[in-house]
Enzyme design. Structure first.
Site, PDB file in Angstrom:
ATOM      1  N   LYS A 293      24.142 -26.269  14.908  1.00 19.15           N
ATOM      2  CA  LYS A 293      23.115 -27.025  13.967  1.00 19.15           C
ATOM      3  C   LYS A 293      23.498 -28.067  13.099  1.00 19.15           C
ATOM      4  O   LYS A 293      23.353 -29.106  13.037  1.00 19.15           O
ATOM      5  CB  LYS A 293      22.078 -25.893  13.133  1.00 19.15           C
ATOM      6  CG  LYS A 293      21.365 -25.067  14.211  1.00 19.15           C
ATOM      7  CD  LYS A 293      20.620 -23.810  13.282  1.00 19.15           C
ATOM      8  CE  LYS A 293      19.731 -23.130  14.336  1.00 19.15           C
ATOM      9  NZ  LYS A 293      19.197 -22.157  13.831  1.00 19.15           N
TER      10      LYS A 293
ATOM     11  N   GLN B  14      18.948 -18.496   8.480  1.00 16.11           N
ATOM     12  CA  GLN B  14      19.137 -17.922   9.676  1.00 16.11           C
ATOM     13  C   GLN B  14      18.740 -16.722  10.056  1.00 16.11           C
ATOM     14  O   GLN B  14      19.388 -15.669   9.016  1.00 16.11           O
ATOM     15  CB  GLN B  14      20.681 -18.502  10.038  1.00 16.11           C
ATOM     16  CG  GLN B  14      21.157 -17.966  11.446  1.00 16.11           C
ATOM     17  CD  GLN B  14      20.543 -19.023  12.547  1.00 16.11           C
ATOM     18  OE1 GLN B  14      20.238 -20.000  12.196  1.00 16.11           O
ATOM     19  NE2 GLN B  14      20.421 -18.359  13.951  1.00 16.11           N
TER      20      GLN B  14
ATOM     21  N   ASP C 291      11.795 -24.560  10.046  1.00 13.79           N
ATOM     22  CA  ASP C 291      11.827 -23.635  10.906  1.00 13.79           C
ATOM     23  C   ASP C 291      10.207 -23.508  11.433  1.00 13.79           C
ATOM     24  O   ASP C 291       9.866 -22.916  12.713  1.00 13.79           O
ATOM     25  CB  ASP C 291      12.068 -22.041  10.412  1.00 13.79           C
ATOM     26  CG  ASP C 291      13.447 -21.787  11.267  1.00 13.79           C
ATOM     27  OD1 ASP C 291      14.055 -22.312  12.311  1.00 13.79           O
ATOM     28  OD2 ASP C 291      14.431 -21.108  10.391  1.00 13.79           O
TER      29      ASP C 291
HETATM   30  N1  GUN Z   1      17.547 -17.131  15.081  1.00 12.00           N
HETATM   31  C1  GUN Z   1      17.375 -17.416  16.208  1.00 12.00           C
HETATM   32  N2  GUN Z   1      16.546 -18.267  16.562  1.00 12.00           N
HETATM   33  C2  GUN Z   1      16.073 -18.694  15.320  1.00 12.00           C
HETATM   34  C3  GUN Z   1      15.621 -19.733  14.929  1.00 12.00           C
HETATM   35  O1  GUN Z   1      14.967 -20.534  15.594  1.00 12.00           O
HETATM   36  N3  GUN Z   1      15.811 -20.144  13.553  1.00 12.00           N
HETATM   37  C4  GUN Z   1      16.267 -19.183  12.553  1.00 12.00           C
HETATM   38  N4  GUN Z   1      16.309 -19.462  11.462  1.00 12.00           N
HETATM   39  N5  GUN Z   1      17.051 -18.240  13.184  1.00 12.00           N
HETATM   40  C5  GUN Z   1      16.912 -17.829  14.532  1.00 12.00           C
END
Ligand code: GUN
Length: 300
Positions: free
Chosen positions: A58, A104, A127
């Site tokens: 990311k 996350q 998100d």
């Molecule tokens: N862990 C797995 N997928 C995601 C996501 O789309 N966002 C976040 N914050 N954590 C994740």
């Protein structure tokens, strides 16, 4: 084995690169206008290898399009209260403007995940997990759409896979993927208007349901979940799973939830793992961050 041609591969990396190029232009304009780039703050709790790897992807993607990404790392032992306080302090912009804030997942078992996610202000919730954003999505007036669900819809749209009037079957009912994707695919308009079924661990005779799917989405996190006998010939099969499989020689590889080699002989379209939905999830996060910065700069 069927006499059909193998499925068309849906290349998530190539599509993500195109989305990034468009976003880079938008970000340049924003940066020139406001004398600063959009900024994303990612909170990473603990040292789970998979989470660390996703966060690295990311941050690297953000850098490629000119978004300033900061990763705030805290120990696995951090408690709920401290995490809520951390998110609140990030939202006060003390360390610089935090247009987008992302925690996350998964968080360690001792942490109240809902309490931490609810601390992210809804106008920075890139998100799309905050109840306000989930509610807006459910009412057809989405602001931030959860990134993986948005990525799945985008790949269908770009590949010209018709959703209107078709039966989409989603395996997995998570708040992150299954539920928002069901809302998107059943909403009115482009990329929507599908008849949607959600399957889950208590579904009876799941193969009988999945065999009706024109669009089959696997979002569970179980390798080999979708076998060739569960797929209607010509269906679009979208694999959201990311599972790391250890080999006996000590190496490991990533696989999805779909038995790729067998299903590609049956399906009309299929996303690979890696290189399918994963890069699109990241691209959609960047798009949400650019949107968050723009909404904020307009004061709303
Ligand atoms: N862990 C797995 N997928 C995601 C996501 O789309 N966002 C976040 N914050 N954590 C994740």
């Amino acid at each position: 084995m069927s006499d059909r041609a193998p499925a068309t591969l849906l290349d998530g990396r190539a599509l993500a690169a195109r989305i990034e190029a468009t976003l880079a232009d938008e970000v340049r304009t924003f940066t020139a206008m406001f004398q600063r780039p959009p900024r994303l703050v990612v909170v990473l709790v603990g040292d789970m290898a998979a989470s660390a790897s996703y966060v690295k992807s990311k941050a690297a993607a953000a850098a490629r399009v000119g978004i300033d990404a900061e990763v705030v790392r805290v120990p696995a032992a951090t408690d709920t209260q401290a995490l809520v306080a951390l998110v609140q302090s990030i939202a006060r912009d003390e360390q610089g403007p935090a247009d987008g804030i992302l925690v996350q997942l998964p968080l360690p078992a001792h942490v109240d995940t809902v309490a931490v996610l609810d601390a992210v202000p809804p106008d920075r919730d890139v998100d799309g997990f905050h109840p306000e954003n989930a509610g807006l999505l459910s009412q057809g007036r989405a602001r931030f759409i959860p990134c993986t669900a948005a990525g799945v819809q985008r790949v269908l749209l770009v590949a010209g896979i018709v959703t209107a009037g078709r039966h989409a079957v989603i395996i997995g009912r998570s708040d992150i993927v299954g539920k928002p994707l069901a809302l998107l695919l059943s909403a009115k308009g482009p990329g929507g208007d599908a008849t949607v079924t959600i399957c889950h661990s208590r579904s009876a005779d799941m193969p009988a349901i999945t065999r009706q799917a024109d669009i089959l989405v696997a979002a569970v996190g179980r390798p080999g979940l979708v076998t060739a006998d569960m797929v209607k010939p010509g269906a679009a099969v979208i694999d959201v799973g990311i599972n790391r499989i250890a080999a006996s020689d000590g190496t490991s590889r990533l696989v999805g939830d779909v038995d790729f080699d067998a299903v590609r002989e049956i399906a009309g379209w299929i996303t690979p793992v890696p290189g399918g939905v994963g890069p699109l999830t990241v691209a959609m996060l960047l798009a949400n961050t650019a949107l968050a910065a723009e909404l904020r700069s307009r004061g709303g």
